[in-house]
Every structure is written in structure tokens, then in C-alpha cells.
Write a protein that holds these residues in place. Sequence first.
Motif, PDB file in Angstrom:
ATOM      1  N   CYS A 173       0.851  -1.202   0.000  1.00 47.29           N
ATOM      2  CA  CYS A 173       0.000   0.000   0.000  1.00 47.29           C
ATOM      3  C   CYS A 173       0.886   1.251   0.000  1.00 47.29           C
ATOM      4  CB  CYS A 173      -0.934  -0.033   1.209  1.00 47.29           C
ATOM      5  SG  CYS A 173      -2.315   1.121   1.094  1.00 47.29           S
ATOM      6  N   PRO A 208       0.082   2.447  -4.941  1.00 41.43           N
ATOM      7  CA  PRO A 208      -0.201   1.124  -4.370  1.00 41.43           C
ATOM      8  C   PRO A 208      -0.185  -0.008  -5.398  1.00 41.43           C
ATOM      9  CG  PRO A 208      -2.217   2.365  -4.579  1.00 41.43           C
ATOM     10  CD  PRO A 208      -1.093   3.295  -4.967  1.00 41.43           C
ATOM     11  N   CYS A 264      -2.413  -2.618  -5.634  1.00 38.33           N
ATOM     12  CA  CYS A 264      -3.704  -3.192  -5.245  1.00 38.33           C
ATOM     13  C   CYS A 264      -3.890  -4.616  -5.773  1.00 38.33           C
ATOM     14  CB  CYS A 264      -4.846  -2.295  -5.707  1.00 38.33           C
ATOM     15  SG  CYS A 264      -4.822  -0.652  -4.958  1.00 38.33           S
ATOM     16  N   CYS A 314      -2.757  -6.983  -3.166  1.00 38.96           N
ATOM     17  CA  CYS A 314      -3.211  -6.681  -1.804  1.00 38.96           C
ATOM     18  C   CYS A 314      -4.339  -7.608  -1.340  1.00 38.96           C
ATOM     19  CB  CYS A 314      -3.687  -5.232  -1.731  1.00 38.96           C
ATOM     20  SG  CYS A 314      -4.213  -4.777  -0.062  1.00 38.96           S
TER      21      CYS A 314
END
Length: 154
Positions: free
Chosen positions: A130, A134, A136, A139
Motif C-alpha cells: 500500500c 499502491p 492493489c 493486496c
Amino acid sequence: MLELLAPGGPNAAARLSQLRDAAELMIEIGLARVRTLVRENPAEAKKLLKRFKGIGETGAERILLFCRTQAVLAPEANGLRVLTRLGYGKGAGAAAYKQVGEALAPQLPRDYNWLIQAHQLLRRHGQDICRTTPRCDACPLAPDCAWYRQRGGG
């Protein structure tokens, strides 16, 4: 001392000056007084710690967390970024730190081991995944992330 500080990067003279100032302040206050306040009066300890250059609200709370005398999450910049993106606060800096702290306080256990581990995991997550830009796609929190959903993810 300058020779010892040189491998740490530029501005060794400035770091030496900060160390000298911190040492002088510690001598003025007294190590025993600092230790006593950290153990027995976290609010006063926080005020005292903030007298040291470079230690603000978040740094003082982090010290008290790791000394196991104040049960707060005390996220630093990376962890704070993760928590604001998840929706626990807005913006950045002191205002976001306060918002996140208030939003999380009722949900956090008073278990220092848990809080320290959570602090460290949030910090690492903010450093590796993050980030300012980021990742993502990598994540595991993306499905629950308000920031990700606002940008068309999930």
C-alpha cells in the motif's frame, strides 16, 4: 563520533548535534525520571518525550506502545496510509492520525503483543503493498478497501 555517524548517510554533523542535544536533555531530565514516568504516568511521559527534537505525538505514542505502557496502535506514516485507505480516517498528518485513532480505539484489544504486531504488519504492508503508488493487485485487503473500491476496483 562523526566518523561513526558517516556511514548512516549525509548530514553526520547535524545528526551529531541532535544526539548531543538529546543527551543534554536526558541529563537535564534524568534517566530515572523518564523511566518512572514511562511506567507510571504515560500522559506525562508523552509530554516529556515530545521535548526531544524529532519526537512528536506519534513518535511518543509509539515509544509508549513499545514500552508497553500505552495501549494504542500508534501507526507511523506507512501504517496510517493503509488505515486511511481502508476508511478509518481522511487526509494525512496529525488530523488523519487523530481520526484513525478515534475510529480504531473501541475495536482494539489492550493486548500489547497484538498491538505491536499489528503496528509492525501495517507498517510493512504500507512499505511493500500500500505504497504511495499502491500495488492493489497484490493486496489481500483490496476487497475491503474503501480507496480501492472508489477507484473502480472490486
